[in-house]
Design an enzyme around this catalytic site. Structure first.
Site, short mmCIF file in Angstrom:
data_model
loop_
_atom_site.label_atom_id
_atom_site.label_comp_id
_atom_site.label_asym_id
_atom_site.label_seq_id
_atom_site.Cartn_x
_atom_site.Cartn_y
_atom_site.Cartn_z
N THR A 166 0.80 -1.23 0.00
CA THR A 166 0.00 0.00 0.00
C THR A 166 0.83 1.28 0.00
OG1 THR A 166 -0.31 -0.32 2.39
CG2 THR A 166 -2.12 -0.97 0.94
N LEU A 190 2.34 2.82 -8.41
CA LEU A 190 3.69 2.29 -8.45
C LEU A 190 3.75 0.82 -8.06
CD1 LEU A 190 6.68 2.93 -8.92
CD2 LEU A 190 6.84 3.65 -6.52
N ARG A 230 7.44 -8.13 -17.17
CA ARG A 230 7.68 -7.76 -18.56
C ARG A 230 9.09 -7.25 -18.84
NH1 ARG A 230 3.78 -10.70 -20.80
NH2 ARG A 230 1.71 -10.17 -20.00
#
Length: 300
Positions: A89, A213, A223
């Site tokens: 968070t 983020l 990726r």
């Protein structure tokens, strides 16, 4: 050309129109704002907006109303602790909005990450440009014999020439027919929402992609990995360069613990302990399958 003359003019106007602000800004990201970073043959990424910085992550973790008395070293240590223990968070307090131009088949992979806000260029209302991704010859590869979703050795000679010719010719032919179908010269013209079905998956599309983020790091972990498909990995690599300048402490922790780290199963960790104790461990004595053992060996 990745960006059109109109887009270049828009970027110049936006960069020239600066505004004072009381919110936290990051010099590295201010330099990136609106600038197009070229990817593949016609693609790009560019930062449209961002919110937060390294201190915002720490502020959220401490639930304070300001920077407090903590030093930069304290902040970096806290960020590394948060990353190391998979706290999420505090990283969600930072957000970025990107404008991305990418081939449709890459977009279909990208959209699998469902934790972002996306608005894509609509081929129902607008006409797509005649721009297609054509791989460089060195990026044409055969199917991998060990990985069903990977590439093997590069194609060469007549086969490579033939594949490139097919890609170029088929793309051109499909777009010619697309233009003919939507044309209203001496005909009604097919609706754009129907004509688009004939376009190939290597045509370029564009979208705005806004993500926090934490979820961006998850995207990059998958990726920007060496096993990811090349065409999406180069976009992830370009984004990594931007994130380095945005949240250097958070990116450093991410690079260390996620990109440069490895997660071990209980069986794999037990094998490491046994090896450190001097025992010779094999796949047969490890308790792991052949696939697990092969991946374990590649870590060392």
């Amino acid at each position: 050309m990745p960006i059109s003359p109109d887009q270049a003019t828009e970027i110049a106007e936006l960069r020239a129109n600066t505004q004072p602000t009381l919110r936290a800004t990051v010099p590295g990201m201010e330099a990136h704002l609106y600038t197009a970073h070229e990817v593949l043959d016609h693609g790009f990424i560019r930062v449209i907006d961002y919110m937060g910085d390294d201190s915002a992550i720490c502020q959220a973790a401490r639930v304070s109303y300001g920077r407090g008395t903590k030093s930069v070293q304290n902040d970096e240590g806290l960020i590394r602790y948060l990353m190391r223990h998979w706290h999420s968070t505090p990283f969600e307090m930072c957000e970025i909005k990107l404008h991305v131009k990418l081939p449709v088949f890459v977009a279909r992979q990208w959209i699998r990450h469902r934790t972002a806000n996306v608005n894509e260029y609509s081929a129902r209302y607008s006409i797509l440009d005649r721009e297609f991704y054509i791989p460089a010859p060195e990026d044409l590869a055969a199917q991998s014999v060990v990985n069903n979703q990977g590439r093997g050795e590069a194609l060469s000679g007549e086969e490579a020439d033939r594949v490139l010719r097919y890609l170029k010719d088929d793309s051109t032919r499909a777009y010619d027919h697309y233009e003919e179908m939507i044309s209203q010269d001496d005909q009604q013209g097919l609706a754009r929402e129907l004509a688009r079905m004939n376009l190939p998956a290597n045509i370029y599309t564009q979208w705005y992609w806004k993500v926090d983020l934490h979820n961006l790091f998850h995207f990059l972990r998958l990726r920007a990995d060496s096993h990811a498909q090349y065409e999406i990995r180069v976009y992830a690599d370009a984004i990594c360069e931007v994130v380095k300048d945005w949240v250097p402490a958070a990116y450093g922790a991410f690079e260390d613990y996620r990109l440069g780290g490895a997660q071990l199963s209980g069986k794999a960790l037990d094998c490491v302990r046994r090896m450190l104790a001097g025992e010779k461990v094999t796949q047969e004595t490890s308790g792991m399958s052949k696939g697990e053992w092969r991946e374990f060996e590649h870590l060392f």
